[in-house]
Motif scaffolding. Structure first.
Motif, short mmCIF file in Angstrom:
data_model
loop_
_atom_site.label_atom_id
_atom_site.label_comp_id
_atom_site.label_asym_id
_atom_site.label_seq_id
_atom_site.Cartn_x
_atom_site.Cartn_y
_atom_site.Cartn_z
N SER A 102 12.13 67.57 56.11
CA SER A 102 13.37 67.58 55.32
C SER A 102 13.52 68.83 54.46
CB SER A 102 13.42 66.32 54.43
OG SER A 102 13.36 65.16 55.23
N VAL A 103 13.21 70.00 55.04
CA VAL A 103 13.42 71.27 54.35
C VAL A 103 14.71 71.87 54.89
CG1 VAL A 103 12.51 73.59 53.95
CG2 VAL A 103 10.95 71.64 54.01
N GLY A 105 17.38 73.88 56.46
CA GLY A 105 17.41 75.00 57.39
C GLY A 105 16.20 75.14 58.29
N VAL A 106 15.20 74.27 58.11
CA VAL A 106 13.99 74.35 58.93
C VAL A 106 13.78 73.00 59.60
CG1 VAL A 106 11.51 74.77 58.93
CG2 VAL A 106 12.97 76.03 57.34
N PRO A 107 13.75 72.96 60.92
CA PRO A 107 13.50 71.69 61.60
C PRO A 107 12.15 71.11 61.22
CG PRO A 107 14.27 73.35 63.16
CD PRO A 107 13.98 74.05 61.87
N ASP A 108 12.08 69.79 61.12
CA ASP A 108 10.81 69.13 60.82
C ASP A 108 9.78 69.52 61.86
OD1 ASP A 108 12.17 67.87 58.79
OD2 ASP A 108 12.10 65.87 59.66
N GLY A 109 8.54 69.63 61.43
CA GLY A 109 7.48 69.91 62.38
C GLY A 109 6.33 70.67 61.76
N LEU A 110 5.37 70.99 62.60
CA LEU A 110 4.20 71.75 62.20
C LEU A 110 4.45 73.22 62.51
CD1 LEU A 110 1.33 71.63 61.07
CD2 LEU A 110 0.51 71.37 63.42
N TYR A 111 4.20 74.05 61.51
CA TYR A 111 4.39 75.49 61.62
C TYR A 111 3.08 76.19 61.27
CZ TYR A 111 9.37 74.54 61.78
OH TYR A 111 10.60 74.08 62.15
N ALA A 112 2.96 77.44 61.67
CA ALA A 112 1.79 78.23 61.33
C ALA A 112 2.22 79.66 61.05
CB ALA A 112 0.77 78.20 62.46
N PRO A 159 8.32 79.51 57.38
CA PRO A 159 7.78 79.97 58.64
C PRO A 159 8.76 80.84 59.41
CG PRO A 159 8.59 77.78 58.92
CD PRO A 159 8.76 78.13 57.46
N VAL A 160 9.98 80.88 58.94
CA VAL A 160 11.01 81.57 59.67
C VAL A 160 11.26 82.91 59.00
CG1 VAL A 160 13.30 81.36 60.66
CG2 VAL A 160 11.99 79.31 60.14
N GLY A 161 10.39 83.87 59.32
CA GLY A 161 10.52 85.19 58.74
C GLY A 161 11.83 85.83 59.16
N LYS A 162 11.87 87.11 59.15
CA LYS A 162 13.11 87.79 59.54
C LYS A 162 13.48 87.42 60.95
CE LYS A 162 12.98 91.71 56.54
NZ LYS A 162 13.03 93.13 56.43
N GLN A 163 14.75 87.26 61.17
CA GLN A 163 15.24 86.92 62.50
C GLN A 163 16.27 87.92 62.94
OE1 GLN A 163 16.76 82.99 62.16
NE2 GLN A 163 14.99 82.33 61.08
#
Length: 163
Positions: A102-103, A105-112, A159-163
């Motif tokens: 529930s962040v 702009g970021v889909p739920d899930g595991l990020y690294a 987790p979503v750096g520059k795009q």
């Protein structure tokens, strides 16, 4: 001469074998290996360094592909990479896994996030963050690439750096 194993020793041995088998299976679960993340991040950086941005696009997480066109992604990564110039050496600095729920702009899930300390030909040190999202098939897919001057990400744990 035949030697018999006591029942207690046999139970302890069986328990140890079961524990070892469970540990091995747990370690083999998809998405749990830092070595896998380091290898994936290194491959992405090699592709970026050699200008193979379209190949990088092929490994991008579906939510990134839904948000941006290949052309926009390629232009953004190319511009971000040009900031660095020639790399003389690169080594990983940290690997961080983060679960998002529930962040905005970021889909739920595991990020690294895999963070690299990068020494440029000029002698200057920069940092590169390569971010991934774990997919349902157990594969990590690229979610961002972000070079920066400081390793301190401050509040930037996205987790979503520059795009």
């Amino acid at each position: 001469m035949t030697r018999l194993i006591s029942p207690l020793r046999a139970i302890k041995f069986a328990a140890a074998c079961a524990f070892a088998a469970c540990y091995t299976l747990a370690a083999a679960e998809p998405g749990t290996s830092a070595d896998e993340l380091l290898a994936d991040a290194t491959r992405v950086l090699q592709q970026v360094d050699s200008g193979h941005y379209a190949e990088v696009w092929q490994g991008v997480a579906p939510f990134i592909q839904a948000r941006t066109s290949q052309e926009q992604f390629v232009d953004s990564v190319r511009q971000s990479r040009q900031v660095l110039g020639t790399v003389s050496k690169r080594g990983w600095a940290s690997v961080t896994r983060i679960r998002y729920t529930s962040v905005n702009g970021v889909p739920d899930g595991l990020y690294a996030n895999v963070d690299f300390a990068t020494t440029l030909a000029s002698g200057k040190t920069m940092f590169e963050k390569v971010s991934f999202q774990l997919q349902n098939d157990g594969q990590w897919r690229l979610a961002g690439y972000s070079p920066r001057q400081s390793q301190d990400m401050g509040s930037d744990t996205s987790p979503v750096g520059k795009q």
